[in-house]
Design an enzyme around this catalytic site. Sequence first.
Site, mmCIF file in Angstrom:
data_model
loop_
_atom_site.group_PDB
_atom_site.id
_atom_site.type_symbol
_atom_site.label_atom_id
_atom_site.label_comp_id
_atom_site.label_asym_id
_atom_site.label_seq_id
_atom_site.Cartn_x
_atom_site.Cartn_y
_atom_site.Cartn_z
ATOM 1 N N GLU A 95 0.203 -1.270 -0.073
ATOM 2 C CA GLU A 95 -0.050 -0.060 0.173
ATOM 3 C C GLU A 95 0.985 1.564 0.100
ATOM 4 O OE1 GLU A 95 -2.188 -1.130 3.330
ATOM 5 O OE2 GLU A 95 -3.965 -1.478 1.880
ATOM 6 N N ASP A 135 -8.163 -8.798 3.937
ATOM 7 C CA ASP A 135 -8.052 -8.028 4.559
ATOM 8 C C ASP A 135 -9.207 -8.270 6.176
ATOM 9 O OD1 ASP A 135 -7.045 -5.585 5.954
ATOM 10 O OD2 ASP A 135 -7.311 -4.569 3.859
ATOM 11 N N GLU A 153 -12.712 -2.229 11.232
ATOM 12 C CA GLU A 153 -12.773 -1.990 10.292
ATOM 13 C C GLU A 153 -13.524 -1.479 9.406
ATOM 14 O OE1 GLU A 153 -8.774 -1.769 7.978
ATOM 15 O OE2 GLU A 153 -9.673 -0.274 6.655
HETATM 16 O O1 GCW Z 1 -7.215 -3.141 6.318
HETATM 17 C C1 GCW Z 1 -6.353 -2.260 5.454
HETATM 18 C C2 GCW Z 1 -6.497 -0.836 5.755
HETATM 19 C C3 GCW Z 1 -5.134 0.142 5.874
HETATM 20 C C4 GCW Z 1 -4.506 -0.480 6.877
HETATM 21 C C5 GCW Z 1 -3.343 -2.216 6.108
HETATM 22 C C6 GCW Z 1 -2.114 -3.360 6.703
HETATM 23 C C7 GCW Z 1 -2.596 0.214 8.051
HETATM 24 O O2 GCW Z 1 -7.813 -0.112 5.506
HETATM 25 O O3 GCW Z 1 -5.867 1.064 6.097
HETATM 26 O O4 GCW Z 1 -2.875 0.662 6.817
HETATM 27 O O5 GCW Z 1 -5.239 -2.786 6.107
HETATM 28 O O6 GCW Z 1 -2.971 -3.954 7.606
HETATM 29 O O7 GCW Z 1 -1.226 -2.118 6.971
#
Ligand code: GCW
Length: 850
Positions: free
Chosen positions: A305, A384, A412
């Site tokens: 990311e 995720d 989240e």
């Molecule tokens: O789920 C995603 C989130 C990000 C997060 C990432 C991660 C900290 O949307 O906000 O970043 O995972 O786990 O690194």
Amino acid sequence: MMLRFVFAGLLICCVVRAETGRSAWLRYAPLDTAAARQYIFEVPAAVTVLSSSTLELSARDEVVLGVHGMLGKDLRVEPTASKGSAILLGTLAEIHAALPTIALPKTLEADGFWLKYIMFVGGTRYLIIAGGDERGVLYGSFALMRKIALGESLAALDEKQAPYAPVRWVDEWDNLNGTIERGYGGASIFWDAGNARADMTRVSEYGRMLASIGINGCAISNVNADPKILSPDFIPQIAKIADALRPWGVHVALAVSFDSPKKIGGLDTFDPADPKVAEWWKAATDGIYKAIPDIGGFVLKADSEGRLGPSAYGRSHADAANVVARALKPHNGLFFYRGFVYDNHMDWNNPKNDRARAAWDNFHALDGQFDDNVIIQIKNGPIDFQVREPASPLFGALEKTNQAIEVQITQEYNGQARFLMYEVPMWKETLEFDMHAAPGPTPVKVLAAGKVFHQKTGGFVGVSNVGLDENWLGNHMSQANLYGYGRLAWNPDLTVKQITDEWTKQTFSANPKVVDTIGAMQMSSWRTYENYTGPLGLQTLTDIVGNHYGVSVEASENNGWGQWHRADAQGVGMDRTPAGTGYTTQYRPAVGKMFEQLETCPDDLLLFFHHVPYTYVLHSGKTVIQSIYDSHYLGADEVTRYVEDWKSLKGLVDDERYASVLKMLEYQAGQAVLWRDAVSNWFLRASGIADTKGRVGNYPNRFEAEKMKLDGYTEVAVKPWEAASGDGKAVQCAVEECAVSMNYAGAAGKFALHVRYFDQNSSLPVPGGRGGPAAPSGPAKFRVLVAGKVVDEWTATHPAPSARLDGSTSTRHIVSGVVLKPGDEIRIEGVPTGREVAGLDYLEIWPDGK
Ligand code: GCW
């Protein structure tokens, strides 16, 4: 010594204060008379701690506090073991020295403890809390207090406990500016405007909460890391936080940025193979440990990311991990290297591409190349933190590498603390899932703890993200996720019911009606949330390119993020079999085959593994499409039931938390209806197959705003379309005040008016989610009139995570007890402010009480 008493005194004041949720499960509320009676004799009148170590003094103070709160008894604090009865705290060695005649266990594990009740001839009683080490004494004292809170008898107490795994950590995604990435409980308790917060009260309270559930490490900064955290001049800020957590046995850890040698170190490279870079890591790490010798270690998110990593220099994750791990090694520091590495720019059109493959593809071939203080931190599932995912195939694929399971306590994708969504059953299911990694059962919990392949260390990491809100997480019920995470990390063999009952009794009340009602709500809430969001392994279906909260079915598709479900006119699901992406082959054959074959793939994960036509018949006997419809209706009905269940607790839980939870549940019930309609209409449009029960697309009590008489309001197309009823149409107001109206044509009676409006949050930038706030302009106002009389009015103040008219802001307001006669005018007025356009979607008229 004085100071510690002042501190204990302060805590006592807070426990009896109003029920804000701040004391969480550590309220130590007075037991009822019957429950307290057994302890009159069992709990001695004095307490002695056999050392003056910080941790053991914390342990003693906790016992004093707990006994005071629950039993109304002030223990006499005695400096040394005297002849009289006492609660005695110390490490095994200290207890042995004080009471050489009693039989003690030979050893106790690190962080473990032994609780023992002894009565000598003559009546002297000792309630012994012996720790394998100082931290064990602290954990033992919390365990004893828990027993009293749960009303368990102490008379025959003889109990040894040891943690399941050495690593039991939480990660906080707190930014140094005081915001929290994916935090829903307010601003950071740790940071404010680039430095440690001036007041560390909440940090030490949090440390106490963590200690009470056996958590021994806390990474205090976001994995999307600010390199500044490793600057020499920043060390005092970290030290301040470490000082606040130390009395609770919680090691501080730091999330670091891999480009730090270049960003803050003045080097022209961060190549892990460059000796200058290795030296830099060593010097930076030595500097921190010199000031704070008990730092637990570092956490790293690399090549993910947008975070930089070893790929910048063509190096491997092992090269990257080892260079930092070697700097930590002389200090016994651990290095958590996140397994969450994937490409978020994948080609959606290539059916072979699959984000789920990423963790295994990136790490499994490196097994054996990592130093022994590296831990690969693996998310529970391969994508995720979605509402349901299979266990990551990386568990058990690393036989020579330490691993830890990472779960997300902060909700989240799971309702963001606005929704009741108890994650403990979900984690438990993964922890118990057999990976068939070796002969005999090898469930994830055993693999993560390193017990199958005998790795040096391993365990559990929970992304916690507590904030300054009085109740820490933004919702009283969400505290159960933090509590349950800690309890599972301590002992994943505990049942979900045990954990839930413990939590409810300590947090709310031991009244059986309260325990049963809250327990049933909590334990069904995962399934309920899954039912009204993304069932059958579809994943959560939130707005994944935005705030990860509101419904947006297509947000998953046509982009590189890889949370694809590939729904089209014929069918739905990701083909992850060998004919598709081949993901199933990453599992050991017994597991891979089970998912690969339609006959054995569980319905709950069908669409995660297979692309099937909508008419495919599930093991349940229903078609995929009908199951999607039915589960959404069931899920929405369940949340309505939660509201009623909760109302049955009025008077049995304190008024403050009762009202707060009720408000959240009523809000959730409205959101669940939105989700139900949005997802089922989306699939109706995609599949063209009607709901056999005739519900989807037919809403007899519903009156679309855009079809009413419009006075100033104009029609607007909502995006995504499924977030508004009537094919995505709603109305908005661009003048000072607007209204919609209609004449009631039904029979006379008493009704509830369900107004579906948009509660925009104008303190957010328009493409909601990440990014800095804009100048707020709200809130918009609404008023309902019947036959010219105002029956209700409200302001749109719900802090939804979006500024637009969309699936996050569509909200339900219920006006109950409205008397209607045929011909009555029903008029809804909206007053916009700035960017808040007083949007309206529809009105439903229901018999009152329905
Ligand atoms: O789920 C995603 C989130 C990000 C997060 C990432 C991660 C900290 O949307 O906000 O970043 O995972 O786990 O690194």
